[in-house]
Motif scaffolding. Sequence first.
Motif, PDB file in Angstrom:
ATOM      1  N   HIS A  91      66.370  64.529 -49.710  1.00  0.00           N
ATOM      2  CA  HIS A  91      65.347  64.278 -50.867  1.00  0.00           C
ATOM      3  C   HIS A  91      65.551  63.069 -51.689  1.00  0.00           C
ATOM      4  N   LEU A  92      66.795  63.443 -52.134  1.00  0.00           N
ATOM      5  CA  LEU A  92      67.552  62.498 -53.178  1.00  0.00           C
ATOM      6  C   LEU A  92      67.481  61.082 -52.514  1.00  0.00           C
ATOM      7  N   ALA A  94      65.584  59.957 -50.146  1.00  0.00           N
ATOM      8  CA  ALA A  94      64.415  59.359 -49.812  1.00  0.00           C
ATOM      9  C   ALA A  94      63.779  58.864 -51.012  1.00  0.00           C
ATOM     10  N   GLN A  95      64.078  59.437 -52.208  1.00  0.00           N
ATOM     11  CA  GLN A  95      63.863  58.956 -53.555  1.00  0.00           C
ATOM     12  C   GLN A  95      64.370  57.624 -53.879  1.00  0.00           C
ATOM     13  N   GLY A  96      65.446  57.498 -53.455  1.00  0.00           N
ATOM     14  CA  GLY A  96      66.200  56.218 -53.955  1.00  0.00           C
ATOM     15  C   GLY A  96      67.533  56.493 -54.995  1.00  0.00           C
ATOM     16  N   LEU A  97      67.642  57.908 -55.116  1.00  0.00           N
ATOM     17  CA  LEU A  97      68.380  58.488 -55.974  1.00  0.00           C
ATOM     18  C   LEU A  97      69.720  58.489 -55.673  1.00  0.00           C
TER      19      LEU A  97
END
Length: 295
Positions: A91-92, A94-97
Amino acid sequence: MTTPPYIGRFAPTPSGYLHFGSLVAALASYLDARSVGGQWLLRMEDLDPPREIPGARDEILRSLEACGFEWDGAVLLQSERHNAYQEVVQHLLAQGLAYACTCSRKQLEGHGGIYPGTCRNANHAVAGAAIRIRVPELEYHFTDRVQGFYRQHLARDVGDFVIRRRDGLYAYQLAVVLDDAWQGMTDIVRGADLLDSTPRQLYLQELLGLPQPRYLHVPLIVQADGNKLGKSFRSPALPAAAAAAQLCRALRALGQQPPAGLDQATAQETLVWGTSHWQAERIPRQLHLAEQQLR
Ligand code: GLU
Ligand code: ZN
């Protein structure tokens, strides 16, 4: 009368046995929970098999039992939580985080332990790379129940930190935050060696929309040479026979005042005394306590 909800935990790493320093942390978290009728859970932080001592896991549980500790529910093993960690890493990413970092140990040298951001915008492939989380140019702070106000500027003092290592193992910072939230922790009571990890954990909680628990960091028990007990130093396991005496010594390290003779009692009786007399305000506001100065 309604008791305030309280869920606490002790979360040992099986890279060593239960030693006096970990007993102090276990006891503080146990008494802080039980003194308000709260739950006390046990979590094995077995994230790093290569660093485990074979048998340490069972040995820790046996030592805790010998000291009279009873935990609620089954022991949670972090080794069985990989799917949850993986989902959040994905998730992180994918979010670019978060991003892949291919820096070698050599490349990381000379920055005072603060990641210089080399791979931030490199778009490396994820396979075989470490995963780092981007930290903001912000200060994170909180008020610890013992140590008081504590702050850290994440970009300046820490830098983008690893949440999954290149060997695929998940980092403590990520796992601890996910598990504390998943298990519904309201209070984290642990050693002061983790005080400077807390701002990173606050940031992850904020990023993932997780609640922020209260924190209480107890003094770390150190050897005469200033080194932390246990873990890397392979402190021997606590002798089970002297459980009550060890518990009394741990109570005194925590600023409590067990009556003379309590060390002759059973471990259970010592815990009962500790629970009904627990005063967290008495814990010394110190990051370290030298073991040989403790009675
Ligand atoms: N597993 C960590 C340790 O043994 C403690 C983690 C925590 O309490 O947050 O030092
Ligand atoms: Zn890098």
